[in-house]
Design an enzyme around this catalytic site. Structure first.
Site, PDB file in Angstrom:
ATOM      1  N   GLY A  15       0.885  -1.175   0.287  1.00  0.00           N
ATOM      2  CA  GLY A  15       0.054  -0.141   0.043  1.00  0.00           C
ATOM      3  C   GLY A  15       0.674   1.259   0.147  1.00  0.00           C
ATOM      4  N   MET A  17       2.120   4.764   1.813  1.00  0.00           N
ATOM      5  CA  MET A  17       2.409   5.349   2.538  1.00  0.00           C
ATOM      6  C   MET A  17       1.248   5.608   4.399  1.00  0.00           C
ATOM      7  SD  MET A  17       6.383   7.117   2.346  1.00  0.00           S
ATOM      8  CE  MET A  17       6.587   8.051   3.950  1.00  0.00           C
ATOM      9  N   LYS A  21       0.971  -0.761   7.105  1.00  0.00           N
ATOM     10  CA  LYS A  21       1.539  -1.762   6.409  1.00  0.00           C
ATOM     11  C   LYS A  21       2.784  -2.332   7.763  1.00  0.00           C
ATOM     12  CE  LYS A  21       4.396   0.229   3.384  1.00  0.00           C
ATOM     13  NZ  LYS A  21       3.216   1.526   3.300  1.00  0.00           N
ATOM     14  N   GLU A  88       9.745  -2.970   4.760  1.00  0.00           N
ATOM     15  CA  GLU A  88      10.421  -2.052   3.506  1.00  0.00           C
ATOM     16  C   GLU A  88      10.831  -2.082   2.591  1.00  0.00           C
ATOM     17  OE1 GLU A  88       8.213   0.937   4.341  1.00  0.00           O
ATOM     18  OE2 GLU A  88       9.037   1.897   6.464  1.00  0.00           O
ATOM     19  N   LEU A  89      10.471  -3.454   2.278  1.00  0.00           N
ATOM     20  CA  LEU A  89      10.914  -4.703   1.053  1.00  0.00           C
ATOM     21  C   LEU A  89      12.221  -3.550   0.063  1.00  0.00           C
ATOM     22  CD1 LEU A  89      10.994  -8.149   0.952  1.00  0.00           C
ATOM     23  CD2 LEU A  89       9.678  -7.851  -0.992  1.00  0.00           C
ATOM     24  N   CYS A 150      -9.222  14.916   1.388  1.00  0.00           N
ATOM     25  CA  CYS A 150     -10.600  15.008   1.042  1.00  0.00           C
ATOM     26  C   CYS A 150     -10.914  14.186   2.010  1.00  0.00           C
ATOM     27  CB  CYS A 150     -10.728  14.530  -0.668  1.00  0.00           C
ATOM     28  SG  CYS A 150     -10.472  13.366  -0.784  1.00  0.00           S
ATOM     29  N   CYS A 185      -5.527  10.457  -2.090  1.00  0.00           N
ATOM     30  CA  CYS A 185      -6.498   9.771  -3.237  1.00  0.00           C
ATOM     31  C   CYS A 185      -6.034   9.402  -4.646  1.00  0.00           C
ATOM     32  CB  CYS A 185      -8.271   9.420  -2.882  1.00  0.00           C
ATOM     33  SG  CYS A 185      -8.533  11.557  -3.360  1.00  0.00           S
TER      34      CYS A 185
HETATM   35  P1  ADP Z   1       2.736   2.648   6.995  1.00  0.00           P
HETATM   36  O1  ADP Z   1       3.309   1.268   7.276  1.00  0.00           O
HETATM   37  O2  ADP Z   1       2.053   1.882   6.037  1.00  0.00           O
HETATM   38  O3  ADP Z   1       3.984   4.133   5.972  1.00  0.00           O
HETATM   39  P2  ADP Z   1       2.034   2.678   9.486  1.00  0.00           P
HETATM   40  O4  ADP Z   1       1.888   0.853  10.374  1.00  0.00           O
HETATM   41  O5  ADP Z   1       3.398   3.570   9.946  1.00  0.00           O
HETATM   42  O6  ADP Z   1       2.141   2.731   7.881  1.00  0.00           O
HETATM   43  O7  ADP Z   1       1.360   3.386  10.163  1.00  0.00           O
HETATM   44  C1  ADP Z   1       0.361   4.002   9.791  1.00  0.00           C
HETATM   45  C2  ADP Z   1      -0.741   4.805  10.962  1.00  0.00           C
HETATM   46  O8  ADP Z   1       0.125   5.754  10.494  1.00  0.00           O
HETATM   47  C3  ADP Z   1      -2.178   4.571  11.493  1.00  0.00           C
HETATM   48  O9  ADP Z   1      -2.461   4.081  12.064  1.00  0.00           O
HETATM   49  C4  ADP Z   1      -1.982   5.991  11.793  1.00  0.00           C
HETATM   50  O10 ADP Z   1      -2.289   6.376  13.241  1.00  0.00           O
HETATM   51  C5  ADP Z   1      -0.694   7.077  11.396  1.00  0.00           C
HETATM   52  N1  ADP Z   1      -1.778   7.829   9.825  1.00  0.00           N
HETATM   53  C6  ADP Z   1      -1.101   9.371   9.944  1.00  0.00           C
HETATM   54  N2  ADP Z   1      -1.233   9.891   8.366  1.00  0.00           N
HETATM   55  C7  ADP Z   1      -2.363   8.991   8.428  1.00  0.00           C
HETATM   56  C8  ADP Z   1      -2.926   9.057   6.701  1.00  0.00           C
HETATM   57  N3  ADP Z   1      -3.075   9.897   5.993  1.00  0.00           N
HETATM   58  N4  ADP Z   1      -4.035   7.992   7.056  1.00  0.00           N
HETATM   59  C9  ADP Z   1      -3.502   6.836   7.614  1.00  0.00           C
HETATM   60  N5  ADP Z   1      -2.998   7.063   8.661  1.00  0.00           N
HETATM   61  C10 ADP Z   1      -2.832   7.855   8.963  1.00  0.00           C
HETATM   62 ZN    ZN Z   2      -8.821  12.834  -2.311  1.00  0.00          ZN
END
Ligand code: ADP
Ligand code: ZN
Length: 193
Positions: A15, A17, A21, A88-89, A150, A185
């Protein structure tokens, strides 16, 4: 290199950032701990955002991890592990084909291989390592974030420099957090030019 067993499998968590994940990877490892299965966690050396020896989510949860540069460093360190996790592969320094072959080798060896990574770069192009591994994985979970513009489902990682989209010819890999990347999005994403 003979430990073939029917438990070998690859699970991909991908997915954009902030899609959760790393949180999901940590959740699966917690369940592995509850099941008392030996495991090892690896993190690319490149990802130094939160200090070297851990995988850490944006929500603040973390687990200790072994830093590696190449997928080929894993098999010699597996010992009695039944599960290996790689966060973070896309940050590994190997080619996508090497990462694919490495994941296949670990699963063929009988390991449950949990990997997380970005499905797309900041230009909204596929990260080939994740694309290749997803194609052969037993399970693929694609998570979404929330678009900061949004509130819709966010699926893309917008890289910003002074609040403008980073140019298309910038490096593909730049490690950063909220100061550099936003979840957006499809409609709110501004293409790199
Ligand atoms: P990834 O590894 O995909 O980057 P993380 O597991 O490190 O994601 O972090 C997910 C967390 O980031 C969410 O549970 C939430 O607390 C936080 N977060 C910050 N910004 C957003 C966003 N725009 N949408 C969803 N979660 C967000
Ligand atoms: Zn949007």
């Amino acid at each position: 290199m003979t430990r073939l067993s029917s438990s070998g499998r690859i699970e991909v968590i991908c997915g954009c950032m902030y899609s959760g994940k790393t949180e999901e990877l940590i959740r699966r490892i917690r369940q592995v701990q509850i099941a008392r299965q030996p495991f090892r966690i690896f993190t690319p050396k490149l990802d130094t955002r939160y200090g070297r020896n851990q995988v850490a989510s944006h929500a603040g949860t973390w687990l200790e991890a072994q830093p590696i540069s190449s997928i080929n460093e894993i098999l010699p360190q597996v010992d009695d592990a039944q599960v290996v996790a790689i966060d973070e592969l896309h940050f590994l320094e190997d080619s996508p084909e090497t990462i694919l072959a490495g994941c296949q080798q670990l699963a063929d060896y009988g390991l449950r291989v949990l990997v997380s990574g970005l499905d797309q770069n900041y230009r909204a192009e596929p990260f080939m390592a994740l694309a290749l591994v997803s194609a052969v994985a037993e399970q693929v979970d694609k998570l979404y974030a929330i678009c900061v513009r949004c509130g819709a489902y966010g699926t893309r990682s917008q890289r910003l420099i002074d609040n403008k989209p980073a140019p298309a010819d910038a490096p593909t890999i730049v490690v950063g957090g909220l100061e550099l990347y936003e979840a957006r999005c499809r409609a709110c994403y501004e293409p790199a030019r």
